[in-house]
Design a protein around this motif. Structure first.
Motif, PDB file in Angstrom:
ATOM      1  N   SER A 162      11.148  -8.989   5.146  1.00 44.48           N
ATOM      2  CA  SER A 162      12.118  -8.425   6.097  1.00 44.48           C
ATOM      3  C   SER A 162      12.211  -6.909   6.010  1.00 44.48           C
ATOM      4  N   THR A 163      11.766  -6.344   4.874  1.00 45.48           N
ATOM      5  CA  THR A 163      11.808  -4.884   4.707  1.00 45.48           C
ATOM      6  C   THR A 163      10.415  -4.257   4.865  1.00 45.48           C
ATOM      7  N   ASP A 191       7.793  -4.869   3.012  1.00 37.35           N
ATOM      8  CA  ASP A 191       7.198  -4.636   1.687  1.00 37.35           C
ATOM      9  C   ASP A 191       5.931  -5.489   1.560  1.00 37.35           C
ATOM     10  N   ALA A 215       7.196  -5.380   9.257  1.00 39.57           N
ATOM     11  CA  ALA A 215       8.194  -6.391   8.893  1.00 39.57           C
ATOM     12  C   ALA A 215       8.113  -7.622   9.787  1.00 39.57           C
TER      13      ALA A 215
END
Length: 293
Positions: free
Chosen positions: A194-195, A197, A259
């Motif tokens: 969601s970020t 990453d 994301a």
């Protein structure tokens, strides 16, 4: 028999003839892809050397035999446990018929591992080898497929009998551990994805897939031989998600870096996890009541 196979068999027979006279070698087996019927023209010839921990064989004698078959100078021949606690030593050499690996196996360790597995105990050493390490139950897979070439005490036959059929407790534990760890990792994966990453998200993807692979081996009561060809093998199982290899290639090969792309792949992996859980017919229960949403 083709010329190449004839030459390989002749070399194998000659090596076994030399190695069986080394004091301390109690059994010699053909292992790996040739024993499992999965070999191709690039496959190494894997020869397992079994010994007792109380009276191991002389490494120098094995080194001398290995050097007599090597066509590329002195081959690498390790001491016991130089490669790690599970793939615990051996030799890599280039011979006239291609690559040959000698692999040491401590019969006391193998027997204890089998006993543990029957009682529902398995171990994992991540650093033993890439990409996902070494699971102790690979010893059971090796035992099941290996072809004894020298075994005067019928040690391997006894080991084979102990792991047939697949132990009930082991099946339960591997399924429970693998699917719970996949579920737990999916929770972290959602947060990372969601970020945007990518590093941590993709790390979670491969970790989850490895857990699903082990769950499917256990569901199908089949011992793994390692990570090589594992996806192709589970694709042939009677109890496996449809087009699983295609789904895994899509998830891992097109993970993305944004994301929304990472979340899309995470959702696909979550669906695949749910498909594997469904194959347990209600046997799997999470250890804690949590939500993946």
């Amino acid at each position: 028999m083709g010329t190449e196979l004839f030459e390989k068999k002749a070399t194998l027979d000659a090596m076994v003839s030399a190695l069986k006279d080394v004091e301390g070698i109690v059994a010699i087996v053909l292992g790996g892809s040739y024993a499992a019927g999965l070999a191709n023209e690039k496959s190494d010839l894997d020869i397992g050397l079994y010994y007792s921990e109380k009276s191991p064989f002389d490494i120098e004698k094995v080194r001398s035999i290995a050097s007599s078959f090597s066509i590329a100078g002195m081959p690498l021949v390790t001491d016991f446990y130089e490669w790690g606690p599970w793939v615990n030593g051996g030799s890599w050499m280039m011979t006239a018929i291609g690559k040959v690996d000698l692999l040491y196996r401590n019969i006391d360790q193998v027997q204890q591992t089998i006993t543990d597995a029957v009682n529902g105990i398995w171990q994992h050493n991540f650093d033993q080898q890439p990409p996902f390490g070494f699971r102790s139950i690979i010893y059971l897979g090796e035992t099941q497929v290996c072809k004894p070439l020298f075994d005067p005490q019928n040690i391997l036959q006894g080991f084979k009998a102990l792991i047939t059929p697949y132990p009930v407790k082991l099946r339960q534990v591997v399924i429970s551990d693998s699917l719970w760890l996949a579920e737990f990792t999916l929770m972290q994966c959602v947060s990372f994805a969601s970020t945007g990453d990518t590093y941590n998200t993709v790390g979670c993807f491969t970790r989850i897939v490895n857990y699903l692979v082990h769950a499917l081996f256990a569901i199908n009561e089949t011992y793994p031989l390692g990570d090589k060809r594992a996806v192709q093998i589970i694709s042939s199982f009677k109890r496996a998600p449809l087009k699983i290899e295609e789904k895994l290639n899509r998830i891992l090969g097109q993970a993305g870096s944004k994301a929304d792309e990472l979340m899309g792949s995470t959702d696909l992996l979550k669906e695949l996890w749910q498909e594997v859980v469904a194959l347990t017919d209600g046997e799997y229960e999470p250890r804690f009541k949590v939500s993946l949403d």
